[in-house]
Enzyme design. Structure first.
Site, PDB file in Angstrom:
ATOM      1  N   ASP A 107       0.872  -1.172   0.000  1.00  0.00           N
ATOM      2  CA  ASP A 107       0.000   0.000   0.000  1.00  0.00           C
ATOM      3  C   ASP A 107       0.915   1.231   0.000  1.00  0.00           C
ATOM      4  O   ASP A 107       1.380   1.675   1.044  1.00  0.00           O
ATOM      5  CB  ASP A 107      -0.905  -0.023   1.236  1.00  0.00           C
ATOM      6  CG  ASP A 107      -1.782   1.215   1.337  1.00  0.00           C
ATOM      7  OD1 ASP A 107      -1.605   2.149   0.535  1.00  0.00           O
ATOM      8  OD2 ASP A 107      -2.651   1.245   2.236  1.00  0.00           O
ATOM      9  N   LYS A 126      -2.614   8.980  -3.145  1.00  0.00           N
ATOM     10  CA  LYS A 126      -2.488  10.376  -2.685  1.00  0.00           C
ATOM     11  C   LYS A 126      -1.697  11.316  -3.602  1.00  0.00           C
ATOM     12  O   LYS A 126      -2.216  12.334  -4.009  1.00  0.00           O
ATOM     13  CB  LYS A 126      -1.921  10.400  -1.274  1.00  0.00           C
ATOM     14  CG  LYS A 126      -2.939   9.878  -0.260  1.00  0.00           C
ATOM     15  CD  LYS A 126      -2.507  10.082   1.160  1.00  0.00           C
ATOM     16  CE  LYS A 126      -3.626   9.837   2.137  1.00  0.00           C
ATOM     17  NZ  LYS A 126      -3.544   8.576   2.864  1.00  0.00           N
TER      18      LYS A 126
HETATM   19  C1  LIG Z   1      -4.787   7.655   3.166  1.00  0.00           C
HETATM   20  C2  LIG Z   1      -4.438   6.227   3.038  1.00  0.00           C
HETATM   21  C3  LIG Z   1      -5.358   5.309   2.509  1.00  0.00           C
HETATM   22  C4  LIG Z   1      -6.756   5.681   2.144  1.00  0.00           C
HETATM   23  O1  LIG Z   1      -6.802   6.610   1.109  1.00  0.00           O
HETATM   24  P1  LIG Z   1      -8.130   7.491   0.908  1.00  0.00           P
HETATM   25  O2  LIG Z   1      -7.877   8.218  -0.368  1.00  0.00           O
HETATM   26  O3  LIG Z   1      -8.211   8.379   2.092  1.00  0.00           O
HETATM   27  O4  LIG Z   1      -9.271   6.543   0.812  1.00  0.00           O
HETATM   28  C5  LIG Z   1      -4.942   4.004   2.341  1.00  0.00           C
HETATM   29  N1  LIG Z   1      -3.709   3.621   2.686  1.00  0.00           N
HETATM   30  C6  LIG Z   1      -2.799   4.476   3.195  1.00  0.00           C
HETATM   31  C7  LIG Z   1      -1.437   3.981   3.529  1.00  0.00           C
HETATM   32  C8  LIG Z   1      -3.138   5.806   3.398  1.00  0.00           C
HETATM   33  O5  LIG Z   1      -2.245   6.638   3.945  1.00  0.00           O
END
Ligand SMILES: *Cc1c(COP(=O)(O)O)cnc(C)c1O
Length: 435
Positions: free
Chosen positions: A245, A274
């Site tokens: 992730d 992000k």
């Molecule tokens: C922010 C985040 C998410 C979720 O992303 P969203 O766009 O807020 O749904 C998933 N994994 C990690 C590591 C994150 O920092």
């Protein structure tokens, strides 16, 4: 402002109708109305200027209101603003995909679009589970880290660690085996628990999902690439798919393009979101290896991945992603990233001595300072409220996670702005407990 209600501010009007994320609306302070932003600065409706030291929830890479991204988005809007992505395609998606693949680990070959980090994770999990299903194998268990955060949809919540206050939803989440994060000193424990799990369930574990090197919402916990390499190696030896992730760690945050670039063993699936559009528009991509993809590539239509969103592959998001990629590929950007990392390292040396500080962690552009506290590291503790008040007074946007304060700035932040953030942090620590 609003001609119909001249005596009310944006904040007043907001409070009448808007329900904010992660916010207890009854006790939260009034939200700050932001009128405009440029680079690392936010200007409020009342004309105050804040330094954005956390890239607005970890998304903004090249600063706010970036003219190059804005121009590309505008041109794309005039050309093709959106089109269904099943049965149709377009140049911005193909070009963004080709560009991304030049930066992703070599084993990554196919890209699946969605629109936020949680859905990028959902797709990664679905790919892993159906990968086995399509081959007639029954592998159902998922392994994750104890302090993990992977998003707020049900699948993503399920693989999140226990700290993410899901009491109301507990019964609705699928079961996940949790490993300790292999932070320094706990590497062997993490690996031996993984080995024990594999020994117990040799043919039943589908996937291991993890935030590589930095666990974000879990408190900016950091661990070494070697520790993750051992876990991934062990999983892959046993046919378990590994899902990185990289929603927060991607696009230069950790000092390399992806945190996975620090690894020897490459993940099978990578979730990104992000920074993908430079932090300007919602978009996400889940990448996978050809091995994963091959399990879906069939004459049998039921072996397809039945997942999609209305805005999948949105061309405007792709255009923003391409403009951001242009900037990411410039030497100047990497100099800025290295510059932030250097400043952080110097500040770490200094602030480590502070009597309030328990531990300082740093990886690339992310620095986290964990404070001494009697209470456990919970999201809701009072240190956080005290710090928050001070940061808002001093006009620096920071958002501590319990007793962990971190800086995760846009890459365009200036040395002076960064210094100001460090100073405010140190002053805040000096004042703690003096209220
Ligand atoms: C922010 C985040 C998410 C979720 O992303 P969203 O766009 O807020 O749904 C998933 N994994 C990690 C590591 C994150 O920092």
């Amino acid at each position: 402002m609003n001609l119909l209600t001249p005596n009310k501010t944006i904040t007043d009007l907001d409070r009448e109708i808007i329900w904010h994320p992660y916010t207890q609306m009854k006790t939260a302070g009034a939200p700050i109305a932001v009128a405009s932003a440029k680079d690392a600065l936010l200007t409020t409706e009342s004309g105050e200027i804040f330094i954005d030291a956390i890239s607005s929830w970890w998304v903004t890479l090249h600063g706010h209101a970036n003219a190059r991204i804005a121009e590309r988005v505008y041109q794309q809007m005039l050309e093709l603003e959106h089109v269904i992505f099943a049965g149709f395609t377009h140049e911005p998606a193909v070009e963004l995909g080709r560009r991304l693949l030049t930066h992703l680990p070599k084993n990554q070959e196919k890209l699946f679009f969605t629109d936020n980090g949680s859905t990028a994770v959902e797709v990664g999990l679905k790919m892993a589970i159906q990968y086995f299903h399509n081959q007639g194998k029954k592998r159902t268990k998922i392994i994750a880290f104890q302090d993990a955060y992977h998003g707020d949809t049900f699948g993503a919540m399920s693989v999140g660690g226990s700290v993410f206050f899901q009491d109301a939803f507990g019964e609705y989440l699928f079961e996940v085996a949790l490993l300790p994060v292999p932070v320094p000193g706990r590497e062997a424990e993490s690996l031996s628990q993984l080995e024990a799990l594999i020994a117990q369930h040799p043919d039943d574990i589908a996937a291991f999902i993890f935030e590589p090197l930095v666990l974000g919402a879990g408190g900016m916990l950091m661990y070494e690439p070697e520790a993750l390499d051992s876990l991934i190696g062990k999983c892959q030896e046993n046919g378990i798919l590994c899902i990185a992730d990289e929603v927060m760690t991607g696009f230069g945050r950790t000092g390399k393009f992806f945190a996975s670039d620090y690894l020897e063993h490459q993940p099978d699936i990578i979730a990104m979101s992000k920074g993908l559009t430079g932090g300007t528009l919602p978009m996400a991509i889940t990448a996978c290896s050809s091995q994963v993809y091959a399990a879906f590539h069939s004459d049998d239509k039921y072996k397809a991945l039945y997942h999609g969103h209305s805005y999948t592959g949105n061309p405007v998001g792709c255009a923003a992603g391409l403009a951001s990629m242009d900037i990411m590929e410039e030497e100047e950007t990497w100099n800025r990233i290295a510059g932030i990392a250097n400043h952080h390292a110097n500040f770490a040396q200094h602030i480590r001595q502070h009597p309030r500080v328990k531990e300082v962690r740093q990886r690339g552009t992310i620095i986290a300072i964990e404070l001494q506290t009697e209470e456990s590291t919970t999201y809701f503790n009072s240190i956080r409220d005290q710090l928050n008040r001070y940061f808002i007074e001093q006009k620096v946007l920071l958002r501590p996670l319990g007793n962990v304060v971190y800086i995760l700035p846009p890459y365009c932040i200036t040395a002076e702005q960064l210094q100001r953030v460090y100073t405010v942090l140190e002053e805040a620590f000096n004042q703690l407990g003096n209220e």
